[in-house]
Design a protein around this motif. Structure first.
Motif, PDB file in Angstrom:
ATOM      1  N   SER A  87      -6.143   4.832  -3.167  1.00 50.27           N
ATOM      2  CA  SER A  87      -5.055   4.179  -2.584  1.00 50.27           C
ATOM      3  C   SER A  87      -4.885   2.848  -2.918  1.00 50.27           C
ATOM      4  CB  SER A  87      -4.856   4.448  -1.228  1.00 50.27           C
ATOM      5  OG  SER A  87      -5.997   3.959  -0.320  1.00 50.27           O
ATOM      6  N   ASP A  88      -5.997   1.906  -2.918  1.00 50.46           N
ATOM      7  CA  ASP A  88      -6.064   0.402  -3.407  1.00 50.46           C
ATOM      8  C   ASP A  88      -5.422   0.587  -5.182  1.00 50.46           C
ATOM      9  OD1 ASP A  88      -6.937  -0.308  -1.046  1.00 50.46           O
ATOM     10  OD2 ASP A  88      -8.330  -1.851  -2.040  1.00 50.46           O
ATOM     11  N   GLU A  89      -6.163   1.407  -5.729  1.00 48.92           N
ATOM     12  CA  GLU A  89      -5.685   1.714  -7.016  1.00 48.92           C
ATOM     13  C   GLU A  89      -4.182   1.703  -7.169  1.00 48.92           C
ATOM     14  OE1 GLU A  89      -7.457   4.673  -9.547  1.00 48.92           O
ATOM     15  OE2 GLU A  89      -6.488   3.702 -11.348  1.00 48.92           O
ATOM     16  N   ALA A  90      -3.635   2.758  -6.476  1.00 51.20           N
ATOM     17  CA  ALA A  90      -2.237   2.806  -6.461  1.00 51.20           C
ATOM     18  C   ALA A  90      -1.212   1.656  -6.176  1.00 51.20           C
ATOM     19  CB  ALA A  90      -1.862   4.079  -5.721  1.00 51.20           C
ATOM     20  N   ALA A  91      -1.892   1.086  -5.111  1.00 51.65           N
ATOM     21  CA  ALA A  91      -1.264  -0.393  -4.748  1.00 51.65           C
ATOM     22  C   ALA A  91      -0.985  -1.240  -5.902  1.00 51.65           C
ATOM     23  CB  ALA A  91      -1.885  -1.220  -3.740  1.00 51.65           C
ATOM     24  N   SER A  92      -1.636  -1.155  -7.045  1.00 52.71           N
ATOM     25  CA  SER A  92      -1.440  -1.882  -8.378  1.00 52.71           C
ATOM     26  C   SER A  92      -0.114  -1.515  -8.798  1.00 52.71           C
ATOM     27  CB  SER A  92      -2.638  -1.844  -8.960  1.00 52.71           C
ATOM     28  OG  SER A  92      -2.648  -0.825  -9.755  1.00 52.71           O
ATOM     29  N   ILE A  93       0.434  -0.173  -8.499  1.00 52.04           N
ATOM     30  CA  ILE A  93       1.470   0.318  -9.063  1.00 52.04           C
ATOM     31  C   ILE A  93       2.789  -0.291  -8.349  1.00 52.04           C
ATOM     32  CG2 ILE A  93       3.110   2.064  -9.335  1.00 52.04           C
ATOM     33  CD1 ILE A  93       0.602   3.865  -9.805  1.00 52.04           C
ATOM     34  N   ALA A  94       2.671  -0.655  -7.065  1.00 47.87           N
ATOM     35  CA  ALA A  94       3.232  -1.231  -6.257  1.00 47.87           C
ATOM     36  C   ALA A  94       3.580  -2.715  -6.499  1.00 47.87           C
ATOM     37  CB  ALA A  94       3.444  -0.675  -4.842  1.00 47.87           C
ATOM     38  N   GLY A  95       2.756  -3.402  -7.326  1.00 49.73           N
ATOM     39  CA  GLY A  95       2.966  -4.540  -7.217  1.00 49.73           C
ATOM     40  C   GLY A  95       1.740  -5.510  -6.521  1.00 49.73           C
ATOM     41  N   SER A  96       1.407  -5.326  -5.333  1.00 49.48           N
ATOM     42  CA  SER A  96       0.373  -5.529  -4.482  1.00 49.48           C
ATOM     43  C   SER A  96      -0.120  -4.877  -3.558  1.00 49.48           C
ATOM     44  CB  SER A  96       1.273  -6.908  -4.002  1.00 49.48           C
ATOM     45  OG  SER A  96       0.552  -7.626  -3.007  1.00 49.48           O
ATOM     46  N   LEU A  97      -1.224  -5.414  -3.012  1.00 57.44           N
ATOM     47  CA  LEU A  97      -1.833  -4.630  -2.046  1.00 57.44           C
ATOM     48  C   LEU A  97      -0.943  -4.948  -0.799  1.00 57.44           C
ATOM     49  CD1 LEU A  97      -5.660  -5.304  -1.820  1.00 57.44           C
ATOM     50  CD2 LEU A  97      -4.650  -3.363  -1.861  1.00 57.44           C
ATOM     51  N   GLY A  98      -0.318  -5.783  -0.884  1.00 54.09           N
ATOM     52  CA  GLY A  98       0.712  -6.131   0.430  1.00 54.09           C
ATOM     53  C   GLY A  98       1.702  -5.332   0.526  1.00 54.09           C
ATOM     54  N   MET A  99       1.921  -3.985  -0.570  1.00 56.05           N
ATOM     55  CA  MET A  99       3.122  -3.275  -0.296  1.00 56.05           C
ATOM     56  C   MET A  99       2.985  -1.948   0.145  1.00 56.05           C
ATOM     57  SD  MET A  99       5.415  -5.221  -1.882  1.00 56.05           S
ATOM     58  CE  MET A  99       6.728  -3.991  -2.328  1.00 56.05           C
ATOM     59  N   LEU A 100       1.624  -1.556   0.521  1.00 56.84           N
ATOM     60  CA  LEU A 100       1.375  -0.158   0.877  1.00 56.84           C
ATOM     61  C   LEU A 100       1.424   0.177   2.293  1.00 56.84           C
ATOM     62  CD1 LEU A 100       1.174   1.146  -1.883  1.00 56.84           C
ATOM     63  CD2 LEU A 100      -1.199   1.683  -1.212  1.00 56.84           C
ATOM     64  N   PRO A 101       2.149   0.787   2.828  1.00 54.97           N
ATOM     65  CA  PRO A 101       1.983   1.177   4.262  1.00 54.97           C
ATOM     66  C   PRO A 101       1.236   2.317   4.637  1.00 54.97           C
ATOM     67  CG  PRO A 101       4.157   1.983   3.488  1.00 54.97           C
ATOM     68  CD  PRO A 101       3.191   1.320   2.207  1.00 54.97           C
ATOM     69  N   SER A 102       1.000   2.614   5.866  1.00 59.10           N
ATOM     70  CA  SER A 102       0.256   3.775   5.941  1.00 59.10           C
ATOM     71  C   SER A 102       0.576   4.328   7.337  1.00 59.10           C
ATOM     72  CB  SER A 102      -1.321   3.996   5.716  1.00 59.10           C
ATOM     73  OG  SER A 102      -2.098   3.643   6.851  1.00 59.10           O
ATOM     74  N   ALA A 103       0.292   5.877   7.484  1.00 60.12           N
ATOM     75  CA  ALA A 103       0.566   6.504   9.062  1.00 60.12           C
ATOM     76  C   ALA A 103      -0.629   7.174   8.980  1.00 60.12           C
ATOM     77  CB  ALA A 103       1.898   7.467   8.817  1.00 60.12           C
ATOM     78  N   SER A 104      -1.336   7.333  10.232  1.00 58.93           N
ATOM     79  CA  SER A 104      -2.441   7.991  10.369  1.00 58.93           C
ATOM     80  C   SER A 104      -2.093   9.113  11.374  1.00 58.93           C
ATOM     81  CB  SER A 104      -3.781   7.335  10.574  1.00 58.93           C
ATOM     82  OG  SER A 104      -4.088   6.247   9.600  1.00 58.93           O
ATOM     83  N   LEU A 105      -1.992  10.243  10.930  1.00 63.28           N
ATOM     84  CA  LEU A 105      -1.411  11.262  11.931  1.00 63.28           C
ATOM     85  C   LEU A 105      -2.546  12.301  12.151  1.00 63.28           C
ATOM     86  CD1 LEU A 105       1.898  12.014   9.931  1.00 63.28           C
ATOM     87  CD2 LEU A 105       1.329  10.118  11.686  1.00 63.28           C
ATOM     88  N   GLY A 106      -2.230  13.260  13.239  1.00 67.93           N
ATOM     89  CA  GLY A 106      -3.149  14.421  13.665  1.00 67.93           C
ATOM     90  C   GLY A 106      -3.414  14.165  15.164  1.00 67.93           C
ATOM     91  N   GLY A 107      -3.010  13.247  15.739  1.00 66.84           N
ATOM     92  CA  GLY A 107      -3.408  13.137  17.201  1.00 66.84           C
ATOM     93  C   GLY A 107      -2.197  13.267  17.904  1.00 66.84           C
ATOM     94  N   GLU A 108      -2.271  12.960  19.402  1.00 63.45           N
ATOM     95  CA  GLU A 108      -0.945  12.945  20.101  1.00 63.45           C
ATOM     96  C   GLU A 108      -0.543  11.541  20.010  1.00 63.45           C
ATOM     97  OE1 GLU A 108      -1.867  14.144  24.138  1.00 63.45           O
ATOM     98  OE2 GLU A 108      -2.625  15.932  23.395  1.00 63.45           O
ATOM     99  N   ILE A 109      -1.264  10.458  19.981  1.00 65.65           N
ATOM    100  CA  ILE A 109      -0.897   8.963  19.404  1.00 65.65           C
ATOM    101  C   ILE A 109      -1.213   8.841  18.218  1.00 65.65           C
ATOM    102  CG2 ILE A 109      -1.189   6.712  20.289  1.00 65.65           C
ATOM    103  CD1 ILE A 109      -2.138   7.948  23.035  1.00 65.65           C
ATOM    104  N   ASN A 110      -0.167   8.510  17.632  1.00 67.43           N
ATOM    105  CA  ASN A 110      -0.371   8.161  16.009  1.00 67.43           C
ATOM    106  C   ASN A 110      -0.238   6.667  15.611  1.00 67.43           C
ATOM    107  OD1 ASN A 110      -0.922  10.828  15.313  1.00 67.43           O
ATOM    108  ND2 ASN A 110       1.035  11.491  15.311  1.00 67.43           N
ATOM    109  N   LEU A 111      -1.138   6.627  14.375  1.00 63.23           N
ATOM    110  CA  LEU A 111      -1.558   4.983  14.360  1.00 63.23           C
ATOM    111  C   LEU A 111      -0.855   4.769  12.866  1.00 63.23           C
ATOM    112  CD1 LEU A 111      -4.865   3.366  14.691  1.00 63.23           C
ATOM    113  CD2 LEU A 111      -3.799   3.084  12.316  1.00 63.23           C
ATOM    114  N   TYR A 112      -0.295   3.519  12.622  1.00 61.68           N
ATOM    115  CA  TYR A 112       0.580   3.095  11.606  1.00 61.68           C
ATOM    116  C   TYR A 112       0.059   1.739  11.279  1.00 61.68           C
ATOM    117  CZ  TYR A 112       3.268   6.696  13.076  1.00 61.68           C
ATOM    118  OH  TYR A 112       3.812   8.095  13.780  1.00 61.68           O
TER     119      TYR A 112
END
Ligand code: IPM
Ligand code: MG
Length: 352
Positions: A244-269
Motif C-alpha cells: 500500500s505504501d508502494e501504491a501510494a506512489s501512484i497517487a503522487g504522495s503518501l499523503g493521498m491514501l485513505p483507509s478504512a479498518s472494518l470488521g468490528g462494531e465500531i470501525n476505524l478510519y
C-alpha cells in the motif's frame, strides 16, 4: 447524531485530523446531519500522559462512539520505548481489540498530479484499485521474541482469519469489475500456501469473479509497470502494509491514501501514512488522506453516500484549481498550507 471518537495521535496527526473535522462540519451542514466528536489521547501522546499508548481512558471514549477517526502515531521521541509500549503498539492493539481485520485502501491516480508521480503517467491513466489488507494476523501479531543473540517473529494464519478477509474482497470484486488479485508468497511460505487454498475454496462461491494469484515480489514489480491490471487486490498483513505504501506512489504522495479498518462494531478510519514528525506543526502536511478517510467513514459507518461523494468531489475540484500542499505541488500549482487547503475544500462544499 453520529458520535465520532477522534484520536489525533502524534506528529502531523493533530493538524490533519483538525482538517478532516472542519470538512466534516462543512458537509454535515450542507447535507443536514448531526455529528459530534470526542477527542482522546492516543499513541505517543497517550504514552507521555498515561505510560500507555492506548489507555483505558481512550478505550472508554472509543466504546461510546459509533466510529473512530485517527490521525497518525509515532515519532523519534519514542524510539527507545520498549516495543509493547511504543505508539505503534497502541495502533496494533486498537485494531485487534475492536476486531478490525479488514483494512481497505483505495488507490486512485489523479491526472492533475502527473508531474508528481515517480512513474510514467501514461502507465497510470485510469488506475483505480482497492487493496484489502488483512489487519489482525500474520507477523504483526504472531509470537515474537529474543533468544540470546537471536530474534524471531512468527507468521501464523488460521483458515478462518484468511477466509473472512478474502470473502470481503470477493464481495467488493462483485460490486466492481469481478476481478480479484490475491498476493502471496506460496512458493516459499506455508501460510501463503494455506492462503491460496482458502482463496481457491472461497472462489467457488463466486464463479463470476476472475481470480489471479501473484507472488508478492512480482506484484511489487507489476504494481509499477502495469498497475492498470489491478482492480481488487487481497493480501496478508505485512505484504499489504508494504504494497500500500508502494501504491501510494501512484497517487503522487503518501499523503493521498485513505483507509478504512472494518470488521468490528465500531470501525476505524485513518490515513495510510505515518506521523511525519519532520514537518509536524508547520502547516505543511497534506490533509487529503485523512479527509478522504473521513469520507469513507461517512459512506461506510453512516451510509451518507452523498456527503462522502461531496467531499471527494470537493478535493478533486480544489486540486483541479491548482491548489496543492508542497508534497503534491507541480510547477503551475499554488502551494498552500494544510489550513488553507482545508478552507478551500470547505468552501467548495459550501458552494455546491
Ligand atoms: C500502516 C502503518 C502501521 C502498520 C504502523 C504505524 C504500525 O504503517 O497503517 O500502514 O504497519 O500497520
Ligand atoms: Mg504502513
Amino acid at each position: 447524531m453520529y458520535k465520532v471518537a477522534v484520536l489525533p495521535g502524534d506528529g502531523i496527526g493533530t493538524e490533519i485530523v483538525d482538517s478532516a473535522l472542519a470538512v466534516l462540519d462543512a458537509v454535515a451542514e450542507s447535507h443536514k446531519f448531526l455529528i459530534s466528536y470526542e477527542k482522546a489521547l492516543f499513541g505517543g501522546a497517550a504514552y507521555d500522559e498515561y505510560g500507555n499508548p492506548f489507555p483505558e481512558e481512550t478505550l472508554e471514549i472509543v466504546n461510546r462512539s459509533d466510529a473512530i477517526l485517527l490521525g497518525a502515531v509515532g515519532g523519534p521521541k519514542w524510539d527507545e520505548v520498549e516495543r509493547t509500549l511504543r505508539p505503534e503498539s497502541g495502533l496494533l492493539s486498537i485494531r485487534k481489540k475492536l476486531g478490525l481485520y479488514s483494512n481497505i485502501r483505495p488507490v486512485k491516480y489523479f491526472p492533475i498530479l502527473a508531474e508528481k508521480v515517480a512513474w510514467k503517467p501514461e502507465n497510470l491513466e485510469g488506475v483505480d484499485l482497492v487493496i484489502f489488507r488483512e489487519l489482525t494476523g500474520g507477523a504483526y501479531f504472531g509470537e515474537k521474541g529474543r533468544n540470546g543473540d537471536q530474534a524471531y517473529d512468527t507468521i501464523s494464519y488460521s483458515k478462518e482469519e484468511i477466509r473472512r478477509i478474502v470473502k470481503d474482497a470477493f464481495e467488493m470484486a462483485m460490486k466492481r469489475k469481478k476481478l480479484l488479485h490475491s498476493i502471496d508468497k506460496a512458493n516459499v511460505l506455508e501460510t501463503s500456501r494455506l492462503w491460496r487454498e482458502v482463496v481457491l475454496e472461497v472462489a467457488k462461491e463466486y464463479p463470476e469473479v476472475q481470480v489471479e494469484h501473484q507472488y508478492v515480489d512480482n506484484a511489487a514489480f507489476q504494481l509499477i509497470i502495469n498497475p492498470r491490471q489491478y482492480d481488487v487486490v487481497v493480501t496478508e498483513n505485512m505484504f499489504g502494509d508494504i504494497l500500500s505504501d508502494e501504491a501510494a506512489s501512484i497517487a503522487g504522495s503518501l499523503g493521498m491514501l485513505p483507509s478504512a479498518s472494518l470488521g468490528g462494531e465500531i470501525n476505524l478510519y485513518e490515513p495510510a501514512h505515518g506521523s511525519a514528525p519532520d514537518i509536524a506543526g508547520q502547516d505543511k502536511a497534506n490533509p487529503i488522506a485523512t479527509i478522504l478517510s473521513a469520507a469513507m467513514m461517512l459512506r461506510t459507518s453512516f451510509n451518507e453516500d452523498q456527503a462522502a461523494k461531496a467531499i471527494e468531489d470537493a478535493i478533486e475540484n480544489v486540486l483541479a484549481k491548482g491548489f496543492a500542499t508542497g508534497d503534491i505541488a507541480g510547477k503551475d500549482s499554488t502551494i498552500v498550507g494544510t489550513i488553507e487547503f482545508t478552507e478551500k475544500v470547505c468552501e467548495e462544499i459550501r458552494s455546491n
